[in-house]
Design a protein around this motif. Structure first.
Motif, PDB file in Angstrom:
ATOM      1  N   ARG A 228       0.831  -1.207  -0.171  1.00 27.26           N
ATOM      2  CA  ARG A 228      -0.012  -0.053  -0.002  1.00 27.26           C
ATOM      3  C   ARG A 228       0.792   1.412   0.176  1.00 27.26           C
ATOM      4  O   ARG A 228       0.178   2.463   0.063  1.00 27.26           O
ATOM      5  CB  ARG A 228      -0.972  -0.102   1.398  1.00 27.26           C
ATOM      6  CG  ARG A 228      -1.943  -1.328   1.150  1.00 27.26           C
ATOM      7  CD  ARG A 228      -2.929  -0.847   2.290  1.00 27.26           C
ATOM      8  NE  ARG A 228      -3.762  -2.015   2.830  1.00 27.26           N
ATOM      9  CZ  ARG A 228      -4.839  -2.156   1.985  1.00 27.26           C
ATOM     10  NH1 ARG A 228      -5.265  -1.268   0.953  1.00 27.26           N
ATOM     11  NH2 ARG A 228      -5.807  -3.278   2.253  1.00 27.26           N
TER      12      ARG A 228
ATOM     13  N   GLN B  84      -0.272   4.252  -2.042  1.00 30.09           N
ATOM     14  CA  GLN B  84      -1.439   5.006  -1.529  1.00 30.09           C
ATOM     15  C   GLN B  84      -0.894   6.142  -0.571  1.00 30.09           C
ATOM     16  O   GLN B  84      -1.605   7.425  -0.710  1.00 30.09           O
ATOM     17  CB  GLN B  84      -2.404   4.034  -0.569  1.00 30.09           C
ATOM     18  CG  GLN B  84      -3.127   2.916  -1.481  1.00 30.09           C
ATOM     19  CD  GLN B  84      -3.954   1.922  -0.556  1.00 30.09           C
ATOM     20  OE1 GLN B  84      -3.722   0.966  -0.605  1.00 30.09           O
ATOM     21  NE2 GLN B  84      -4.842   2.602   0.257  1.00 30.09           N
TER      22      GLN B  84
ATOM     23  N   ARG C 204      -2.656   9.474   0.763  1.00 34.09           N
ATOM     24  CA  ARG C 204      -3.530   8.844   1.602  1.00 34.09           C
ATOM     25  C   ARG C 204      -3.096   8.380   2.847  1.00 34.09           C
ATOM     26  O   ARG C 204      -1.879   7.846   3.018  1.00 34.09           O
ATOM     27  CB  ARG C 204      -4.276   7.762   0.888  1.00 34.09           C
ATOM     28  CG  ARG C 204      -4.880   8.125  -0.571  1.00 34.09           C
ATOM     29  CD  ARG C 204      -5.532   6.704  -1.154  1.00 34.09           C
ATOM     30  NE  ARG C 204      -5.842   7.250  -2.485  1.00 34.09           N
ATOM     31  CZ  ARG C 204      -6.913   8.051  -3.069  1.00 34.09           C
ATOM     32  NH1 ARG C 204      -7.668   8.487  -2.168  1.00 34.09           N
ATOM     33  NH2 ARG C 204      -6.783   8.149  -4.416  1.00 34.09           N
TER      34      ARG C 204
ATOM     35  N   GLU D  25      -2.212   5.896  -9.261  1.00 37.32           N
ATOM     36  CA  GLU D  25      -2.680   6.450  -8.010  1.00 37.32           C
ATOM     37  C   GLU D  25      -2.525   8.003  -7.969  1.00 37.32           C
ATOM     38  O   GLU D  25      -3.292   8.798  -7.379  1.00 37.32           O
ATOM     39  CB  GLU D  25      -2.100   5.707  -6.670  1.00 37.32           C
ATOM     40  CG  GLU D  25      -2.620   6.120  -5.443  1.00 37.32           C
ATOM     41  CD  GLU D  25      -3.781   5.126  -5.175  1.00 37.32           C
ATOM     42  OE1 GLU D  25      -4.453   5.410  -4.490  1.00 37.32           O
ATOM     43  OE2 GLU D  25      -3.759   3.957  -5.727  1.00 37.32           O
TER      44      GLU D  25
ATOM     45  N   SER E  42      -3.512  -2.446  -9.302  1.00 36.71           N
ATOM     46  CA  SER E  42      -4.518  -1.381  -9.259  1.00 36.71           C
ATOM     47  C   SER E  42      -4.232  -0.257 -10.150  1.00 36.71           C
ATOM     48  O   SER E  42      -2.952  -0.130 -10.543  1.00 36.71           O
ATOM     49  CB  SER E  42      -4.624  -0.987  -7.668  1.00 36.71           C
ATOM     50  OG  SER E  42      -3.210  -0.282  -7.340  1.00 36.71           O
TER      51      SER E  42
ATOM     52  N   ARG F  64      -7.834   3.697  -7.215  1.00 40.60           N
ATOM     53  CA  ARG F  64      -8.996   3.606  -6.192  1.00 40.60           C
ATOM     54  C   ARG F  64     -10.011   2.428  -6.520  1.00 40.60           C
ATOM     55  O   ARG F  64     -10.566   1.650  -5.964  1.00 40.60           O
ATOM     56  CB  ARG F  64      -9.353   4.354  -5.182  1.00 40.60           C
ATOM     57  CG  ARG F  64      -8.210   5.172  -4.296  1.00 40.60           C
ATOM     58  CD  ARG F  64      -7.624   4.261  -3.134  1.00 40.60           C
ATOM     59  NE  ARG F  64      -6.706   3.250  -4.009  1.00 40.60           N
ATOM     60  CZ  ARG F  64      -6.405   2.159  -3.506  1.00 40.60           C
ATOM     61  NH1 ARG F  64      -7.153   1.417  -2.588  1.00 40.60           N
ATOM     62  NH2 ARG F  64      -5.421   1.410  -4.093  1.00 40.60           N
TER      63      ARG F  64
ATOM     64  N   GLU G  55      -7.847  -5.305  -3.639  1.00 41.66           N
ATOM     65  CA  GLU G  55      -7.984  -4.698  -2.203  1.00 41.66           C
ATOM     66  C   GLU G  55      -8.356  -5.959  -1.439  1.00 41.66           C
ATOM     67  O   GLU G  55      -7.484  -6.127  -0.185  1.00 41.66           O
ATOM     68  CB  GLU G  55      -9.141  -3.813  -2.169  1.00 41.66           C
ATOM     69  CG  GLU G  55      -9.673  -3.545  -0.508  1.00 41.66           C
ATOM     70  CD  GLU G  55      -8.382  -2.763  -0.251  1.00 41.66           C
ATOM     71  OE1 GLU G  55      -8.313  -2.554   1.069  1.00 41.66           O
ATOM     72  OE2 GLU G  55      -7.716  -1.847  -0.972  1.00 41.66           O
TER      73      GLU G  55
END
Length: 392
Positions: A48, A51, A56, A163, A326, A329, A358
């Motif tokens: 992650r 992100q 985030r 992202e 990914s 999102r 996810e």
């Protein structure tokens, strides 16, 4: 009084954490003492980090909380030396920790040392702090309508670029790659990926190599210079030199050479898992990923438990299953694969793929939670055969 068997696990990443938790359950009545050593007290969800790079916030997960109820002792500190003959580890340069069995799970990080200027002028996703620094800089660049270059068209680079573009619509994002992004996927999955890159306005520079990273630009090997108000480096991997420096047999990249049971070919009391291990199947050397790392951890925990009880073990077997990527999102592409990582016919795209990705990203934490109570099985035996151990 019977002497307890001392197991030390170096590294609390995905594989080290799983090894410690699963081993604790498998040996809860076998008189085994497990110590997990890691420089940081926070568990890092490497899946992650892109992100965080996009601004985030992720939940902070203290390692002691993940280990609660397992009986595993956590020691916060950095292993600075290993004496494999005396079976002793030096922690933070002064403290000593003895072991009967060692699990080497120190993982890997992005290598910025092979291209001039990358170490000084590029950001990485090597942990929450590094990703957070890049996020802060990216917010400044986006506010000014500037350009971010993402160097490396592998899965990490693709996820980071998409992202960033989604989180900052006014940001110019350039993805630089020597190979076509998604080249490991099937034709239809790759086409979907490229449509997503176009939809997000990402500029592609493919078939080119970065020759130098400058304070405000990247210089390409073909002589061109591209504007870069912030450069994210996602290509190249390095492992800590600790194993090689300690006399444990490694390959030319510093990965611990293992036999068919993931034990060091030079020091059998040392087991290596995840990115730190050179694990060879009949189809080739495993590449560092959570997909292959967790099965090595599961296998090693089970192997140590059997060895402690005087039982025999079978060779490690593994086959790949998927390539989930990914694309922001709410979008993703998942290419299912054959055991050797070549693409199979099945794929997922869109929101369904995003939900699947996810689930994949969150599965390690679920695995740790349930492994404290039951034996959770990962994809270990799907295809692939072990090959004879390498010659030292």
């Amino acid at each position: 009084m019977t002497k307890r068997h001392r197991v030390v696990v170096l590294g609390a990443g995905y594989t080290g954490m799983f090894t410690a938790i699963r081993l604790a359950r498998r040996t809860r009545r076998a008189g085994v003492e497990i110590t997990l050593v890691n420089p940081s007290g926070r568990f890092v969800e490497r899946l992650r980090m892109h992100q965080i790079a996009a601004g985030r916030e992720l939940a902070v997960r203290p390692i002691p909380e993940l280990l609660a109820g397992t009986g595993v002792t956590f020691l916060q500190g950095a292993a600075t030396a290993i004496d494999p003959e005396a079976r002793r580890i030096t922690v933070d340069g002064s403290a000593f920790l003895a072991y009967d069995t060692l699990v080497y799970a120190l993982g890997s990080s992005t290598d910025t040392g092979n291209v001039p200027g990358a170490d000084a002028h590029a950001f990485t996703l090597n942990g929450p702090e590094a990703a957070g620094r890049f996020a802060a800089r990216t917010a400044e660049v986006a506010a000014a309508g500037g350009t971010v270059t993402v160097c490396g068209g592998g899965l990490t680079g693709i996820e980071a670029a998409t992202e960033l573009a989604e989180a900052h619509p006014g940001l110019n994002v350039t993805l630089i790659s020597t190979a076509e992004p998604g080249s490991m996927m099937g034709e239809k999955a790759r086409a979907y990926l490229h449509r997503a890159l176009g939809r997000l306005g990402i500029t592609l520079e493919t078939g080119v190599r970065v020759a130098k990273v400058l304070p405000g630009a990247v210089e390409l090997a073909d002589g061109r210079t591209l504007r870069s108000d912030a450069c994210l480096w996602t290509t190249g991997v390095r492992v800590p030199p600790l194993a090689a420096d300690s006399g444990i047999a490694t390959d030319d990249r510093g990965l611990v050479l293992t036999d068919a049971t993931l034990r060091s070919v030079s020091h059998p009391q040392v087991h290596a898992v995840g990115d730190a291990a050179a694990v060879r199947m009949d189809f080739g050397l495993l590449h560092g990923s959570c997909q292959s790392g967790l099965p090595t951890a599961q296998y090693t925990a089970d192997t140590i438990a059997r060895l402690v009880r005087g039982k025999t073990v079978k060779p490690f077997r593994f086959g790949y299953f998927h390539q989930p990527v990914s694309l922001g999102r709410k979008d993703a592409v998942v290419q299912f694969t054959k055991a050797d990582f070549t693409p199979a016919g099945l794929r997922l795209t869109g929101r369904t793929a995003a939900r699947y990705k996810e689930l994949v990203s969150g599965s390690p934490l679920m695995t740790y939670r349930y492994s404290r109570h039951v034996n959770v099985t990962t994809l270990v035996s799907r295809g692939g055969r072990a090959v004879p151990e390498p010659t030292v």
